[in-house]
Design a protein around this motif. Structure first.
Motif, PDB file in Angstrom:
ATOM      1  N   GLY A   1       0.662  -1.509   0.113  1.00 43.46           N
ATOM      2  CA  GLY A   1       0.126   0.102   0.394  1.00 43.46           C
ATOM      3  C   GLY A   1       1.024   1.456  -0.157  1.00 43.46           C
ATOM      4  N   ALA A   2       1.864   1.526  -1.236  1.00 45.37           N
ATOM      5  CA  ALA A   2       2.766   1.983  -1.050  1.00 45.37           C
ATOM      6  C   ALA A   2       3.952   2.295  -1.774  1.00 45.37           C
ATOM      7  CB  ALA A   2       3.710   2.413   0.310  1.00 45.37           C
ATOM      8  N   VAL A   3       4.397   3.408  -1.941  1.00 40.93           N
ATOM      9  CA  VAL A   3       5.399   3.630  -3.530  1.00 40.93           C
ATOM     10  C   VAL A   3       6.972   3.893  -3.354  1.00 40.93           C
ATOM     11  CG1 VAL A   3       5.569   5.381  -5.040  1.00 40.93           C
ATOM     12  CG2 VAL A   3       3.758   4.994  -4.715  1.00 40.93           C
ATOM     13  N   LEU A   4       7.262   2.954  -3.523  1.00 45.89           N
ATOM     14  CA  LEU A   4       8.834   2.389  -2.751  1.00 45.89           C
ATOM     15  C   LEU A   4       9.151   2.749  -3.344  1.00 45.89           C
ATOM     16  CD1 LEU A   4       7.657  -0.980  -2.404  1.00 45.89           C
ATOM     17  CD2 LEU A   4       7.806   0.176  -0.897  1.00 45.89           C
ATOM     18  N   PHE A   5       9.236   3.074  -4.651  1.00 46.26           N
ATOM     19  CA  PHE A   5      10.784   4.006  -5.803  1.00 46.26           C
ATOM     20  C   PHE A   5      10.487   5.544  -5.839  1.00 46.26           C
ATOM     21  CE2 PHE A   5      11.627  -0.571  -5.627  1.00 46.26           C
ATOM     22  CZ  PHE A   5      13.274  -0.815  -5.230  1.00 46.26           C
ATOM     23  N   GLU A   6      10.790   5.842  -6.093  1.00 44.00           N
ATOM     24  CA  GLU A   6      11.217   7.152  -7.149  1.00 44.00           C
ATOM     25  C   GLU A   6      11.057   7.255  -8.528  1.00 44.00           C
ATOM     26  OE1 GLU A   6      12.111   9.978  -4.376  1.00 44.00           O
ATOM     27  OE2 GLU A   6      10.907  10.517  -3.442  1.00 44.00           O
ATOM     28  N   ARG A   7      10.560   7.304  -9.674  1.00 43.65           N
ATOM     29  CA  ARG A   7      11.561   6.861 -10.591  1.00 43.65           C
ATOM     30  C   ARG A   7      11.003   7.928 -11.487  1.00 43.65           C
ATOM     31  NH1 ARG A   7       7.236   3.042  -9.266  1.00 43.65           N
ATOM     32  NH2 ARG A   7       7.831   0.536  -9.038  1.00 43.65           N
ATOM     33  N   ASN A   8      12.663   8.533 -12.557  1.00 49.11           N
ATOM     34  CA  ASN A   8      11.898   9.567 -13.495  1.00 49.11           C
ATOM     35  C   ASN A   8      12.978   9.108 -14.698  1.00 49.11           C
ATOM     36  OD1 ASN A   8      15.231  10.211 -12.885  1.00 49.11           O
ATOM     37  ND2 ASN A   8      14.281  11.365 -11.300  1.00 49.11           N
ATOM     38  N   THR A   9      12.905   9.814 -15.811  1.00 54.68           N
ATOM     39  CA  THR A   9      13.738   9.480 -16.888  1.00 54.68           C
ATOM     40  C   THR A   9      15.853   8.848 -17.031  1.00 54.68           C
ATOM     41  OG1 THR A   9      14.118  11.406 -17.765  1.00 54.68           O
ATOM     42  CG2 THR A   9      12.469  10.117 -18.457  1.00 54.68           C
ATOM     43  N   ARG A  10      16.106   9.519 -15.257  1.00 57.38           N
ATOM     44  CA  ARG A  10      16.955   9.042 -15.060  1.00 57.38           C
ATOM     45  C   ARG A  10      17.412   8.450 -14.124  1.00 57.38           C
ATOM     46  NH1 ARG A  10      18.639  16.020 -15.085  1.00 57.38           N
ATOM     47  NH2 ARG A  10      16.838  15.805 -13.955  1.00 57.38           N
ATOM     48  N   ALA A  11      16.700   8.693 -13.269  1.00 57.64           N
ATOM     49  CA  ALA A  11      16.952   8.276 -11.878  1.00 57.64           C
ATOM     50  C   ALA A  11      16.437   6.802 -11.829  1.00 57.64           C
ATOM     51  CB  ALA A  11      18.025   8.957 -10.823  1.00 57.64           C
ATOM     52  N   VAL A  12      17.138   6.040 -10.063  1.00 64.65           N
ATOM     53  CA  VAL A  12      15.945   5.506  -9.243  1.00 64.65           C
ATOM     54  C   VAL A  12      16.240   6.050  -7.732  1.00 64.65           C
ATOM     55  CG1 VAL A  12      14.691   3.074  -8.898  1.00 64.65           C
ATOM     56  CG2 VAL A  12      15.949   3.633 -11.423  1.00 64.65           C
ATOM     57  N   GLY A  13      15.020   5.859  -7.466  1.00 68.00           N
ATOM     58  CA  GLY A  13      15.661   6.187  -5.699  1.00 68.00           C
ATOM     59  C   GLY A  13      14.470   5.322  -5.249  1.00 68.00           C
ATOM     60  N   LEU A  14      14.624   5.334  -3.633  1.00 73.30           N
ATOM     61  CA  LEU A  14      13.502   5.022  -2.465  1.00 73.30           C
ATOM     62  C   LEU A  14      13.239   6.118  -2.237  1.00 73.30           C
ATOM     63  CD1 LEU A  14      16.256   1.970  -0.512  1.00 73.30           C
ATOM     64  CD2 LEU A  14      13.932   1.948  -2.043  1.00 73.30           C
ATOM     65  N   THR A  15      12.185   5.545  -2.062  1.00 76.31           N
ATOM     66  CA  THR A  15      11.105   6.082  -0.864  1.00 76.31           C
ATOM     67  C   THR A  15      11.489   6.156   0.028  1.00 76.31           C
ATOM     68  OG1 THR A  15       9.648   5.450  -0.746  1.00 76.31           O
ATOM     69  CG2 THR A  15       9.074   6.293  -2.917  1.00 76.31           C
ATOM     70  N   SER A  16      10.748   7.320   1.537  1.00 71.93           N
ATOM     71  CA  SER A  16      11.104   6.584   2.576  1.00 71.93           C
ATOM     72  C   SER A  16       9.941   5.201   3.123  1.00 71.93           C
ATOM     73  CB  SER A  16       9.909   7.865   3.471  1.00 71.93           C
ATOM     74  OG  SER A  16       8.540   7.921   3.108  1.00 71.93           O
ATOM     75  N   ALA A  17       9.355   4.371   2.290  1.00 76.49           N
ATOM     76  CA  ALA A  17       8.446   3.789   2.582  1.00 76.49           C
ATOM     77  C   ALA A  17       9.565   2.617   2.145  1.00 76.49           C
ATOM     78  CB  ALA A  17       7.277   3.653   2.039  1.00 76.49           C
ATOM     79  N   GLY A  18      10.621   2.423   1.235  1.00 75.25           N
ATOM     80  CA  GLY A  18      10.382   1.578   0.218  1.00 75.25           C
ATOM     81  C   GLY A  18      12.118   1.985   1.200  1.00 75.25           C
ATOM     82  N   ALA A  19      12.756   2.985   2.052  1.00 75.14           N
ATOM     83  CA  ALA A  19      14.123   2.509   2.929  1.00 75.14           C
ATOM     84  C   ALA A  19      13.254   2.273   3.956  1.00 75.14           C
ATOM     85  CB  ALA A  19      14.162   4.358   3.198  1.00 75.14           C
TER      86      ALA A  19
END
Length: 297
Positions: A44-62
């Motif tokens: 029930g949460a987004v785990l990654f922040e995605r864009n065309t250049r990078a992938v990062g963990l959200t606070s939920a993912g961390a």
């Protein structure tokens, strides 16, 4: 939540790149992305922040990352433990023994098992005579036992040692200097032996041998183990018929002499319940076969 989804998540979180994570997992990128979406739906949460250049963990993912690593580690440990149990590499095996015949075999077997299969726990139960050991094997209370043949129906065996019978007597005895001894010459002697009520094969063999020599031995004292038996012999309480392995016990004032009569040797065997072989017991039996081979005819 599935383990494969967590594995996909950890791979992406560590690589921070879907392409590299997919290559690491030996899968295409599209199924990997689908697994991440399914996991995000489960938690029930987004785990990654995605864009065309990078992938990062959200606070939920961390927050999930260390928990996911721990779950995967524990799952791997569980798989290894189950696999090891299936291969007989872990477990507990009880072994019953008594008498000089097993004194040399037990250390050889236990050393081999503990060095090759450290996950196997051996429970050693001493002073279990053949009849007692066979009864406990059939009842399921004992996994393995050193016994004298013959055994009983329902018990599988493999001979590991052949024991001649000998006479143990004080070194001051008139027959101590003889090269061998006829049993008939012992008819007037006092004997010490193992208890009659516990099914000692050596005691039974003593009674049979003396009977065939024409007399019933006069039992002056009973004792539960070979060391005590030889102590009584040294103290001149009586003489004894023992297996050849008893000579390995250092005891002052005791001599051993062969029996001149044709007395059958005793077959000492490993015994276990037929048809009830667990993976752990099978592994121990395989080691026993290599370190305690069947004697040549």
């Amino acid at each position: 939540m599935e383990l494969r989804h967590l594995a996909a998540f950890v791979a992406v979180a560590e690589e921070l790149h879907f392409g590299r994570a997919a290559a690491r997992l030996h899968m295409a990128q599209s199924p990997l992305s689908r697994q991440i979406r399914l996991l995000e739906r489960d938690v029930g949460a987004v785990l990654f922040e995605r864009n065309t250049r990078a992938v990062g963990l959200t606070s939920a993912g961390a927050a999930l990352l260390e928990l996911a690593r721990r779950v995967l580690t524990e799952a791997a440990v569980a798989r290894r433990a189950v696999g090891a149990a299936g291969r007989g590499e872990v477990g507990r095996i009880s072994i019953g023994f008594a008498g000089a015949s097993s004194y040399r075999a037990i250390p050889v077997l236990t050393h081999a098992v503990t060095s090759r299969l450290p996950g196997i726990e051996l429970a050693l139960r001493g002073q279990l005579y053949s009849s007692e050991a066979l009864a406990r094997i059939l009842d399921g209370e004992l996994d393995l036992g050193f016994v004298a043949l013959p055994a009983r129906d329902g018990v599988a065996t493999r001979v590991v040692h052949i024991e001649p019978l000998m006479v143990a007597l004080p070194d001051a005895h008139p027959l101590a200097g003889a090269p061998d001894i006829a049993l008939a010459d012992l008819s007037a002697e006092r004997f010490v032996t193992f208890p009659s009520a516990r099914g000692s094969a050596v005691r039974d063999a003593t009674m049979r041998a003396c009977y065939h020599a024409g007399f019933t031995p006069s039992i002056t004292q009973e004792t539960p183990d070979t060391y005590n038996l030889l102590t009584l012999v040294a103290a001149e309480v009586g003489i004894a018929i023992v297996v050849g392995s008893a000579r390995s016990i250092t005891m002052e004032h005791v001599v051993f002499r062969p029996i001149r009569d044709e007395v059958p040797a005793m077959d000492i065997a490993l015994a276990w319940r037929a048809g009830q072989v667990s993976p752990a017991l099978r592994a121990v039996l395989e080691i026993a076969e290599s370190v305690l081979p069947t004697p040549a005819d």
